[in-house]
Write an enzyme that holds these catalytic residues in place. Sequence first.
Site, PDB file in Angstrom:
ATOM      1  N   GLU A 154     -36.183 -50.540  50.616  1.00  0.00           N
ATOM      2  CA  GLU A 154     -34.742 -50.677  50.812  1.00  0.00           C
ATOM      3  C   GLU A 154     -33.996 -49.426  50.332  1.00  0.00           C
ATOM      4  OE1 GLU A 154     -36.847 -52.744  49.258  1.00  0.00           O
ATOM      5  OE2 GLU A 154     -36.050 -54.763  49.118  1.00  0.00           O
ATOM      6  N   CYS A 163     -32.626 -53.390  44.405  1.00  0.00           N
ATOM      7  CA  CYS A 163     -32.295 -53.153  45.810  1.00  0.00           C
ATOM      8  C   CYS A 163     -31.041 -53.926  46.224  1.00  0.00           C
ATOM      9  CB  CYS A 163     -33.484 -53.520  46.686  1.00  0.00           C
ATOM     10  SG  CYS A 163     -34.896 -52.440  46.359  1.00  0.00           S
ATOM     11  N   CYS A 194     -35.442 -57.138  45.484  1.00  0.00           N
ATOM     12  CA  CYS A 194     -35.322 -57.288  44.033  1.00  0.00           C
ATOM     13  C   CYS A 194     -33.882 -56.963  43.639  1.00  0.00           C
ATOM     14  CB  CYS A 194     -36.302 -56.380  43.288  1.00  0.00           C
ATOM     15  SG  CYS A 194     -35.787 -54.646  43.224  1.00  0.00           S
ATOM     16  N   HIS A 235     -38.449 -48.099  46.479  1.00  0.00           N
ATOM     17  CA  HIS A 235     -38.654 -49.315  47.264  1.00  0.00           C
ATOM     18  C   HIS A 235     -38.198 -49.029  48.703  1.00  0.00           C
ATOM     19  CE1 HIS A 235     -38.678 -52.442  43.746  1.00  0.00           C
ATOM     20  NE2 HIS A 235     -39.483 -51.433  43.533  1.00  0.00           N
TER      21      HIS A 235
END
Lengths: 146, 146
Positions: free
Chosen positions: B56, B86, B83, B54
């Site tokens: 992040e 993260c 999410c 992801h």
Amino acid sequence: MKKNHQYFMRMAINQAKIGKKLGYPPIGAIIVNKNKIISQAYNQKDQLKDATAHAEIIAIRKAGKLLGPNLKKCTLYVTLKPCLMCLTACYWAHIEKIYYGAGREAGKKYFETKKELESIILSDLNLRKIKIKGGVLKNECLKLYR
Amino acid sequence: MKKNHQYFMRMAINQAKIGKKLGYPPIGAIIVNKNKIISQAYNQKDQLKDATAHAEIIAIRKAGKLLGPNLKKCTLYVTLKPCLMCLTACYWAHIEKIYYGAGREAGKKYFETKKELESIILSDLNLRKIKIKGGVLKNECLKLYR
């Protein structure tokens, strides 16, 4: 040697031991697909200067190189109950089963049940005083989906 | 140009746009330390064959190369509410502040409040039928901590 849960967990423990020997947290993980070990890892947070480099995350990354990001029908074995980051990573990776060794008696940062996991992580987040705020350039961010 | 939240979020949006152009999820993240951008990333799950990639997470990894795994006093800007993976990664990385753009109206997998976040992720985990079981070679795993 019969490849059962104990067999695979031993392989995870071996990984943890490698990490421990190097002075890292003694946590090991392996991923199994069709009864074969496809990735092995230990916690490398300090070695890689990467807070996300938990054993499970590295194992998922390595397995992805072989099977792609979707690890359906794969099983994770990990020596310590996964934290919420790793649990969610397993979710995104479609990991099917997780077997772990020690529970949170090994360290108060780890969780015993899903319910505990929720409350513990959230209280930890609060302790660290992470601030979360939404809506900055919200519309422009939303536009990305059009 | 004045470096305010909007400025930094625009940089995150630029990252999201790069990803979008390449056909990836349009999510961008940047990490700021002492008013300077120290890492930028977009979601590269498919590109890297890594379910954990992801925006992040990649931003945290990159920032770690500069500052080490502990990103105290750093701020994350991300175009979409993070999410749980993260969010927990931010926790481990000691990220101090998170600013996000769009909320879960952008996708039902994303969350609005901490309370919703808990229940949504857990129900998603249940939907995916991830099985979790503990105690396999528990003692040997516990021994690693001695």
